[in-house]
Write an enzyme that holds these catalytic residues in place. Structure first.
Site, PDB file in Angstrom:
ATOM      1  N   CYS A   9      32.605  51.520  40.733  1.00 26.81           N
ATOM      2  CA  CYS A   9      33.666  51.256  39.939  1.00 26.81           C
ATOM      3  C   CYS A   9      33.230  51.125  38.254  1.00 26.81           C
ATOM      4  O   CYS A   9      33.682  51.846  37.601  1.00 26.81           O
ATOM      5  CB  CYS A   9      34.377  49.919  40.428  1.00 26.81           C
ATOM      6  N   ARG A  10      32.681  49.871  38.089  1.00 27.73           N
ATOM      7  CA  ARG A  10      32.593  49.523  36.798  1.00 27.73           C
ATOM      8  C   ARG A  10      31.522  50.219  35.939  1.00 27.73           C
ATOM      9  O   ARG A  10      31.800  50.803  34.796  1.00 27.73           O
ATOM     10  CB  ARG A  10      32.328  48.112  36.608  1.00 27.73           C
ATOM     11  N   SER A  11      30.411  50.440  36.426  1.00 31.31           N
ATOM     12  CA  SER A  11      29.319  50.911  35.590  1.00 31.31           C
ATOM     13  C   SER A  11      29.593  52.555  35.487  1.00 31.31           C
ATOM     14  O   SER A  11      29.299  53.216  34.444  1.00 31.31           O
ATOM     15  CB  SER A  11      27.944  50.751  36.209  1.00 31.31           C
ATOM     16  N   CYS A  26      26.249  47.836  37.448  1.00 33.60           N
ATOM     17  CA  CYS A  26      27.242  47.119  38.390  1.00 33.60           C
ATOM     18  C   CYS A  26      26.478  46.636  39.495  1.00 33.60           C
ATOM     19  O   CYS A  26      25.464  46.957  39.804  1.00 33.60           O
ATOM     20  CB  CYS A  26      28.663  47.254  38.069  1.00 33.60           C
ATOM     21  N   ASN A  79      27.913  50.583  41.624  1.00 39.88           N
ATOM     22  CA  ASN A  79      27.703  51.639  40.934  1.00 39.88           C
ATOM     23  C   ASN A  79      29.016  52.561  41.427  1.00 39.88           C
ATOM     24  O   ASN A  79      28.722  53.922  41.592  1.00 39.88           O
ATOM     25  CB  ASN A  79      26.491  52.256  41.178  1.00 39.88           C
ATOM     26  N   ASP A 118      35.071  42.498  38.750  1.00 41.41           N
ATOM     27  CA  ASP A 118      34.838  43.607  39.999  1.00 41.41           C
ATOM     28  C   ASP A 118      36.355  43.844  40.392  1.00 41.41           C
ATOM     29  O   ASP A 118      37.243  43.026  40.861  1.00 41.41           O
ATOM     30  CB  ASP A 118      34.270  42.937  40.866  1.00 41.41           C
TER      31      ASP A 118
HETATM   32  P1  4NP Z   1      31.485  47.670  41.364  1.00 40.91           P
HETATM   33  O1  4NP Z   1      32.507  47.605  42.439  1.00 40.91           O
HETATM   34  O2  4NP Z   1      30.204  46.788  41.304  1.00 40.91           O
HETATM   35  O3  4NP Z   1      32.140  47.750  40.066  1.00 40.91           O
HETATM   36  O4  4NP Z   1      30.743  49.244  41.713  1.00 40.91           O
HETATM   37  C1  4NP Z   1      32.011  47.268  43.720  1.00 40.91           C
HETATM   38  C2  4NP Z   1      31.986  48.178  44.638  1.00 40.91           C
HETATM   39  C3  4NP Z   1      31.706  47.914  45.960  1.00 40.91           C
HETATM   40  C4  4NP Z   1      31.498  46.756  46.377  1.00 40.91           C
HETATM   41  C5  4NP Z   1      31.712  45.568  45.505  1.00 40.91           C
HETATM   42  C6  4NP Z   1      31.737  45.891  44.223  1.00 40.91           C
HETATM   43  N1  4NP Z   1      31.062  46.531  47.597  1.00 40.91           N
HETATM   44  O5  4NP Z   1      31.289  45.198  48.150  1.00 40.91           O
HETATM   45  O6  4NP Z   1      31.205  47.417  48.555  1.00 40.91           O
END
Ligand code: 4NP
Length: 157
Positions: free
Chosen positions: A15-17, A10, A13, A129
């Protein structure tokens, strides 16, 4: 027998992945297939390197009996050599992974796909997201990942 290696990717790294990774680890364990897989996750961005997954995602997953243990890392060109499958959470991740691959001249053995290609019960073409949204977003991500991750396992079994 050679193990099948799977990398979930993602943006951050956190939340989703990591959730997809933990769901897949849990699934292959339950099916008695754990020793056939190498499973990891990474982000296209590097802001959260070394951090645990977002506490909101860890808590939502724990409620379902799934422990998210991974620490964030950034995808790198070695991953194209080391992983059979690289599974992107959304279109932007998919593009960024392919851009990184196209700038890379080292060997590439990976099949890069979007995890939602393997969905069956949900319409979502991307894993949304949840980072800037409310708690319900984390549960929705887990719901759609439980569906598409098991679809992915079926597709390779
Ligand atoms: P992820 O979510 O891609 O599912 O881990 C996010 C985590 C952090 C951020 C964006 C998306 N960020 O902007 O810090």
């Amino acid at each position: 027998m050679k193990k099948i290696s799977v990398l979930f990717v993602c943006l951050g790294n956190i939340c989703r992945s990591p959730a997809a990774e933990a769901i897949f680890i849990d699934l292959v364990k339950k099916k008695g297939l754990a020793d056939r897989f190498i499973i990891d996750s990474a982000g296209t961005g590097g802001w959260h390197i070394g951090k645990e997954a977002d506490a909101r995602m860890r808590i939502s997953a724990e409620r379902r009996g799934i422990n998210i243990l991974s620490k964030a890392r950034q995808i790198n060109t070695k991953d194209f050599e080391n992983f059979n499958y690289i599974l992107a959470m959304d279109n932007s991740n998919f593009k960024n992974i392919n851009d990184l691959k196209s700038r890379n001249s080292s060997p590439d053995f990976s099949s890069i796909k979007k995890i939602q290609n393997f969905r069956s019960a949900f319409k979502d073409l991307e894993v949304p997201d949840p980072y800037f949204g409310g708690d319900e977003g984390f549960d929705h991500v887990l719901d759609i990942l439980e569906d598409s991750v098991s679809g992915f396992l079926e597709s390779i079994s």
